[in-house]
Design a protein around this motif. Structure first.
Motif, short mmCIF file in Angstrom:
data_model
loop_
_atom_site.label_atom_id
_atom_site.label_comp_id
_atom_site.label_asym_id
_atom_site.label_seq_id
_atom_site.Cartn_x
_atom_site.Cartn_y
_atom_site.Cartn_z
N SER A 237 0.83 -1.21 0.00
CA SER A 237 0.00 0.00 0.00
C SER A 237 0.86 1.26 0.00
N GLN A 240 2.28 2.00 -3.33
CA GLN A 240 1.26 2.44 -4.29
C GLN A 240 0.68 3.82 -3.95
N ASN A 241 1.04 4.34 -2.79
CA ASN A 241 0.45 5.60 -2.35
C ASN A 241 1.50 6.60 -1.87
N GLY A 242 2.57 6.71 -2.62
CA GLY A 242 3.57 7.73 -2.34
C GLY A 242 4.30 7.56 -1.03
N LYS A 244 3.08 6.27 1.83
CA LYS A 244 2.21 6.20 3.00
C LYS A 244 1.07 5.22 2.73
N GLN A 246 -2.44 3.27 2.65
CA GLN A 246 -3.82 3.72 2.72
C GLN A 246 -4.54 2.95 3.84
N TYR A 264 -4.75 -2.07 -0.48
CA TYR A 264 -3.72 -2.07 -1.50
C TYR A 264 -4.28 -2.77 -2.74
#
Length: 326
Positions: A237, A240-242, A244, A246, A264
């Protein structure tokens, strides 16, 4: 406790590959007179019987079977579990030799070795379960959870189990020498020129023909951790989220529960939610892994602890309503 019980009700569904004729199971003599069992090819029902017959033949001739040599891309998961039980019961060594492969169901057999050896050129891999057509289903998801529990009893580290659980059956995670050493594997050949597996000392006790043997956990087995799965999902996750992950937390006062989760996307882009439901005393009620459809309004959830599955649908108010037990 017999780990085979985890597959009750889904035995006919769970395959990693589709080999129909079974593995080649044979014995080979070492120069010092000891015997090894060689298993190569796809694992299929009946391979356990061939394995036990080979061991019994050696024992009847006064020979000791010291290890099992593996070269298999996988096969029938249930038969793989049975073979893992037998290898663990007999305290045999396992060996994946030069340029050999041991993946999917074969990995459980390898992990069952009292001592484990792998050549630096060997390929040893893990992934999740599929049905006989190679598809991911709710039932195969339950089998993946069961497989993770078995791997845990065999002493496989949580980090490897986590990658097994989150890798779809169409993909493969090939373990590095560092991964293999983390589960107690001795690496042989280059670059360290470790002595060959023929130096494995004799072992006591062999598998005799008869009822299926039981696989007992030992003190060195890695503890079962939901946290290891959440950790693996959290890392994906974050990627996939810079950086950090999710995460989310919601409370439902009407039910006196709160839910924590991490989301994720797997390698196929399917949104996955790992969630924990707790009561007012912060006691865990449920731990679940859910996958969503492309519209994110229908999800399939697998209970980590019971392997029960269900299907939910989101209503116009955003509430999730159970619509079916799968």
């Amino acid at each position: 406790m017999m780990v085979f019980k985890y597959f009750s009700g889904i035995l006919f569904l769970v395959w990693f590959t589709t080999g129909a004729f079974g593995a080649d199971v044979r014995s080979a003599a070492l120069k010092d007179g000891r015997i090894i069992i060689v298993i190569s090819g796809d694992i299929a029902p009946g391979d356990l019987d061939a394995f036990k017959a080979a061991v019994k033949t050696a024992n009847d001739a006064g020979k000791l079977v010291t290890s099992i040599r593996l070269n298999s891309g996988g096969g029938n998961l249930v038969e793989g579990v049975k073979l893992a039980e037998a290898v663990r019961f007999a305290k045999m060594a396992t060996n994946v030799g030069q340029n050999a492969t041991c993946a999917s169901a074969c990995f459980l057999i390898f992990a069952a070795g009292e001592t484990k050896y792998a050549n630096y050129t060997a390929q040893i891999g893990v992934h999740g379960a599929s049905d006989k057509t190679g598809e991911e289903t709710v039932q195969s998801g339950a089998a993946t959870v069961s497989m993770a529990r078995i791997a845990k009893e065999l002493g496989v580290p949580p980090a490897i189990i986590g990658r097994m659980v989150v890798t779809p059956p169409s993909d493969m995670v090939w373990l590095s020498p560092t991964d293999l050493q983390s589960m107690g594997t001795a690496m042989v050949g280059k670059p360290s020129q470790i002595a060959s597996t023929t130096s494995v000392p004799p072992i006591n006790g062999q598998v005799q023909a008869g009822p299926p043997v039981q696989l007992q956990p030992t003190a060195k087995a890695a503890p079962p951790t939901w946290a290891s799965l959440v950790d693996a999902g959290g890392r994906l996750s974050a990627e996939q989220n810079g950086g950090k992950p999710q995460t989310a937390r919601t409370c439902q006062p009407e039910f006196k529960v709160c839910v924590d989760g991490v989301m994720y996307r797997d390698s196929k882009g399917v949104m996955t939610l790992l969630k924990v439901t707790r009561d007012l005393n912060d006691k865990i009620i449920r731990r679940e892994a859910c996958t969503f459809n492309s519209s994110s309004d229908i999800r399939k959830c697998l209970n980590w602890d019971t392997s029960e599955t269900r299907r939910d649908m989101q209503d116009s108010s955003g509430n999730w309503i159970k619509v079916a037990d799968d």
